[in-house]
Enzyme design. Structure first.
Site, PDB file in Angstrom:
ATOM      1  N   LYS A 107       0.853  -1.189   0.000  1.00 22.70           N
ATOM      2  CA  LYS A 107       0.000   0.000   0.000  1.00 22.70           C
ATOM      3  C   LYS A 107       0.893   1.244   0.000  1.00 22.70           C
ATOM      4  O   LYS A 107       1.759   1.401   0.871  1.00 22.70           O
ATOM      5  CB  LYS A 107      -0.894  -0.035   1.240  1.00 22.70           C
TER       6      LYS A 107
HETATM    7  O1  G3P Z   1      -9.403   2.088   4.253  1.00 18.59           O
HETATM    8  C1  G3P Z   1      -9.120   3.365   4.763  1.00 18.59           C
HETATM    9  C2  G3P Z   1      -9.767   3.512   6.084  1.00 18.59           C
HETATM   10  O2  G3P Z   1      -9.124   2.735   7.044  1.00 18.59           O
HETATM   11  C3  G3P Z   1      -9.972   4.898   6.548  1.00 18.59           C
HETATM   12  O3  G3P Z   1     -11.182   4.852   7.196  1.00 18.59           O
HETATM   13  O4  G3P Z   1     -12.928   5.664   8.687  1.00 18.59           O
HETATM   14  O5  G3P Z   1     -10.518   6.303   9.082  1.00 18.59           O
HETATM   15  O6  G3P Z   1     -11.778   7.272   7.180  1.00 18.59           O
HETATM   16  P1  G3P Z   1     -11.625   6.097   8.095  1.00 18.59           P
END
Ligand code: G3P
Length: 238
Positions: A107
């Protein structure tokens, strides 16, 4: 190990047809629960999710990625994110991660050196997931560099009162029109509705917390209907 290549091949073939379900966590119990449900196609992690599980130090981080790969089994992609932000560092780190296990996808953040690193990984057959994507322009660059997956963060787009799902639609239209092979992995999913909307918008993969996946199960009419069926059965059979 003999069946590994067949499993990988079958999985890659199915990836071309159906929207894939990844779980977005570094929590081993959540990964196990989703895997046991029989619908799990892969895992995405990021440094924040690893830190949330208390995983720190190079050895512990590497072991954790290996544990995740062992839980999900052959042919299921597991994204492991580089911490470096310069080309040389990303390449060194990415190679180490890719050597860890066949399931690992490196990633890489959507920054200038990240694009350069993705193009390099493409040349040496290391699969990549371009992360922190928030615009169609970034999506075009990542696809041009040959990213295996592209991660637009739909929840974080919604957070600033833009429309994350419209972004998925826009990228999907561009990729179809241009014939780009990069898979759109809708990330930063927060709700079951995001999953349904991503499917309609043309996402190839959704990566979601366990709560959003299990949230898809819920419908009050299912619960009422089942309770009635069981009550009628009991009445008739004692
Ligand atoms: O896949 C990306 C994710 O982990 C981010 O999620 O909820 O932190 O925006 P969030």
């Amino acid at each position: 190990m003999g069946c590994y290549k067949i499993d990988v091949f079958l999985n890659q073939f199915l990836n071309l047809i159906f929207m894939q379900f990844f779980i977005d966590t570094a929590n081993l119990d959540h990964i196990r629960e989703a895997a046991e449900l029989g619908i799990l196609d892969g895992v995405t992690t990021n440094p924040s999710l690893m830190a949330k599980e208390g995983i720190s130090g190079q050895d512990a981080i590497m072991k954790h990625y290996r544990d995740i790969c062992d839980i999900v089994g052959p042919g299921k992609d597991v994204s492991a994110e580089v911490i470096s932000t310069d080309f040389k560092g990303m390449v060194e780190e990415g190679k180490r991660l890719a050597e860890l296990h066949e399931n690992i996808v490196v990633k890489v953040p959507m920054i200038k050196d990240g694009v350069k690193a993705i193009a390099h990984f493409t040349d040496i057959d290391i699969r990549t997931n371009c992360t922190l994507v928030f615009s169609a322009g970034q999506a075009i660059l990542a696809a041009k560099a040959g990213a295996t997956y592209l991660s637009p963060f739909i929840g974080r787009v919604d957070d600033i009162t833009w429309d994350g799902i419209s972004l998925i639609k826009e990228i999907s239209e561009i990729y179809i029109m241009q014939g780009y092979q990069t898979a759109i992995l809708a990330a930063s999913i927060r709700t079951p509705l995001h999953i349904v909307q991503s499917a309609k918008a043309g996402a190839d993969v959704v990566t979601c917390p366990l709560s959003a996946i299990t949230g898809l199960l819920k419908h009050p009419l299912t619960d009422i209907g089942l309770a009635n069926f069981l009550a009628d059965h009991k009445k008739a059979n004692g």
